[in-house]
Scaffold this active site. Structure first.
Site, PDB file in Angstrom:
ATOM      1  N   HIS A  10      -2.105  -5.421   1.542  1.00  0.00           N
ATOM      2  CA  HIS A  10      -3.382  -6.104   1.320  1.00  0.00           C
ATOM      3  C   HIS A  10      -3.099  -7.539   0.912  1.00  0.00           C
ATOM      4  O   HIS A  10      -2.141  -7.800   0.187  1.00  0.00           O
ATOM      5  CB  HIS A  10      -4.185  -5.444   0.187  1.00  0.00           C
ATOM      6  CG  HIS A  10      -5.252  -6.364  -0.353  1.00  0.00           C
ATOM      7  ND1 HIS A  10      -6.472  -6.513   0.265  1.00  0.00           N
ATOM      8  CD2 HIS A  10      -5.253  -7.233  -1.400  1.00  0.00           C
ATOM      9  CE1 HIS A  10      -7.180  -7.424  -0.404  1.00  0.00           C
ATOM     10  NE2 HIS A  10      -6.456  -7.869  -1.417  1.00  0.00           N
TER      11      HIS A  10
ATOM     12  N   GLU B  87      -9.724 -10.793  -7.548  1.00  0.00           N
ATOM     13  CA  GLU B  87      -8.751  -9.702  -7.424  1.00  0.00           C
ATOM     14  C   GLU B  87      -7.600  -9.857  -8.410  1.00  0.00           C
ATOM     15  O   GLU B  87      -7.105  -8.868  -8.952  1.00  0.00           O
ATOM     16  CB  GLU B  87      -8.229  -9.663  -5.979  1.00  0.00           C
ATOM     17  CG  GLU B  87      -9.322  -9.269  -4.994  1.00  0.00           C
ATOM     18  CD  GLU B  87      -8.877  -9.345  -3.537  1.00  0.00           C
ATOM     19  OE1 GLU B  87      -7.708  -9.698  -3.267  1.00  0.00           O
ATOM     20  OE2 GLU B  87      -9.707  -9.034  -2.665  1.00  0.00           O
TER      21      GLU B  87
ATOM     22  N   THR C   6      -5.529  -6.780  10.649  1.00  0.00           N
ATOM     23  CA  THR C   6      -5.857  -5.539   9.932  1.00  0.00           C
ATOM     24  C   THR C   6      -5.398  -4.309  10.705  1.00  0.00           C
ATOM     25  O   THR C   6      -4.833  -3.376  10.123  1.00  0.00           O
ATOM     26  CB  THR C   6      -7.390  -5.470   9.725  1.00  0.00           C
ATOM     27  OG1 THR C   6      -7.822  -6.679   9.097  1.00  0.00           O
ATOM     28  CG2 THR C   6      -7.777  -4.274   8.873  1.00  0.00           C
TER      29      THR C   6
ATOM     30  N   LYS D  23       0.821  -1.211   0.000  1.00  0.00           N
ATOM     31  CA  LYS D  23       0.000   0.000   0.000  1.00  0.00           C
ATOM     32  C   LYS D  23       0.861   1.269   0.000  1.00  0.00           C
ATOM     33  O   LYS D  23       2.077   1.218   0.240  1.00  0.00           O
ATOM     34  CB  LYS D  23      -0.947  -0.039   1.205  1.00  0.00           C
ATOM     35  CG  LYS D  23      -1.990  -1.181   1.114  1.00  0.00           C
ATOM     36  CD  LYS D  23      -3.012  -1.096   2.247  1.00  0.00           C
ATOM     37  CE  LYS D  23      -4.058  -2.199   2.136  1.00  0.00           C
ATOM     38  NZ  LYS D  23      -5.111  -2.080   3.185  1.00  0.00           N
TER      39      LYS D  23
ATOM     40  N   ASN E 117      -2.166   0.608   6.570  1.00  0.00           N
ATOM     41  CA  ASN E 117      -1.736  -0.670   7.148  1.00  0.00           C
ATOM     42  C   ASN E 117      -0.882  -1.521   6.224  1.00  0.00           C
ATOM     43  O   ASN E 117      -0.872  -2.750   6.313  1.00  0.00           O
ATOM     44  CB  ASN E 117      -2.929  -1.444   7.729  1.00  0.00           C
ATOM     45  CG  ASN E 117      -3.942  -1.855   6.691  1.00  0.00           C
ATOM     46  OD1 ASN E 117      -3.791  -1.564   5.505  1.00  0.00           O
ATOM     47  ND2 ASN E 117      -4.976  -2.535   7.129  1.00  0.00           N
TER      48      ASN E 117
ATOM     49  N   TYR F 159     -12.381  -2.463  -3.810  1.00  0.00           N
ATOM     50  CA  TYR F 159     -12.942  -2.615  -2.463  1.00  0.00           C
ATOM     51  C   TYR F 159     -14.474  -2.511  -2.470  1.00  0.00           C
ATOM     52  O   TYR F 159     -15.070  -2.127  -1.457  1.00  0.00           O
ATOM     53  CB  TYR F 159     -12.353  -1.566  -1.523  1.00  0.00           C
ATOM     54  CG  TYR F 159     -10.978  -1.921  -0.984  1.00  0.00           C
ATOM     55  CD1 TYR F 159     -10.787  -3.046  -0.181  1.00  0.00           C
ATOM     56  CD2 TYR F 159      -9.867  -1.129  -1.251  1.00  0.00           C
ATOM     57  CE1 TYR F 159      -9.538  -3.372   0.336  1.00  0.00           C
ATOM     58  CE2 TYR F 159      -8.606  -1.444  -0.737  1.00  0.00           C
ATOM     59  CZ  TYR F 159      -8.460  -2.567   0.059  1.00  0.00           C
ATOM     60  OH  TYR F 159      -7.224  -2.887   0.580  1.00  0.00           O
TER      61      TYR F 159
ATOM     62  N   PHE G 142     -15.972   3.442   6.709  1.00  0.00           N
ATOM     63  CA  PHE G 142     -14.574   3.760   6.411  1.00  0.00           C
ATOM     64  C   PHE G 142     -14.256   3.757   4.919  1.00  0.00           C
ATOM     65  O   PHE G 142     -13.102   3.943   4.532  1.00  0.00           O
ATOM     66  CB  PHE G 142     -13.643   2.794   7.158  1.00  0.00           C
ATOM     67  CG  PHE G 142     -13.872   1.325   6.828  1.00  0.00           C
ATOM     68  CD1 PHE G 142     -13.363   0.755   5.671  1.00  0.00           C
ATOM     69  CD2 PHE G 142     -14.592   0.520   7.700  1.00  0.00           C
ATOM     70  CE1 PHE G 142     -13.564  -0.585   5.371  1.00  0.00           C
ATOM     71  CE2 PHE G 142     -14.806  -0.827   7.404  1.00  0.00           C
ATOM     72  CZ  PHE G 142     -14.279  -1.376   6.236  1.00  0.00           C
TER      73      PHE G 142
END
Ligand code: RTP
Ligand code: MG
Length: 142
Positions: A117, A128, A93, A11, A114, A51, A59
């Site tokens: 993924h 994905e 997470t 990320k 974080n 997502y 969120f």
């Protein structure tokens, strides 16, 4: 044991911290092979589609803001039980709950930023991987 593929994303926070190589090294040392890889800046549309399962969650906007805040490394990892192996390497997470020595414990700052993924099931992995890679862009080792 099953040979699996999983979709992994490094990320924007981890890219900005210059720890791409350290994270990749953990995958390789755990026996996972990188069989496809690209670095890119996600558009809002691409991040929202990725997502989509979370689109009604409170969120969601923060998640899309974060995932489009800088470039990411998107990759396919292949190996025995790759989906769970990757989730174990990443940790929980929320980095405050992540086990010591995991990617999120070592590199993540918050539940939003974080670090990584990983697909959470075989069905997610299939969706994905095809969301980011054409079949011809995947280079199996075995
Ligand atoms: P990821 O999909 O990014 O691998 O993370 P995950 O499976 O561990 O967690 P997931 O439930 O799929 O949530 C996706 C991302 O949304 C953010 N999140 N924030 N504030 C919150 O309660 C909350 N819950 C989830 C996290 O950044 C998480 O990685
Ligand atoms: Mg998830």
């Amino acid at each position: 044991m099953a040979l699996e593929r999983t979709l992994s994303i490094i990320k924007p926070d981890a890219v900005a911290k210059n720890v791409i190589g350290e994270i990749e090294s953990r995958f390789e040392k755990a026996g996972l092979s990188i069989v496809a890889m690209k670095m890119q800046q996600l558009s809002r549309e691409k991040a929202e589609g990725f997502y989509a399962e979370h689109k009604e969650r409170p969120f969601f906007k923060a998640l899309v803001d974060f995932m489009t805040s800088g470039p990411v490394v998107v990759q396919v990892l292949e190996g025995e039980n790759a989906i769970l192996a990757n989730r174990d390497l990443m940790g929980a997470t929320n980095p405050k709950e992540a086990a010591a020595g995991t990617i999120r414990a070592d590199f993540a700052d918050s539940i939003d930023a974080n670090a990584a993924h990983g697909s959470d099931s075989a069905e997610s992995a299939a969706r994905e991987i095809s969301y980011f890679f054409a079949d011809g862009e995947i280079c199996p080792r075995v």
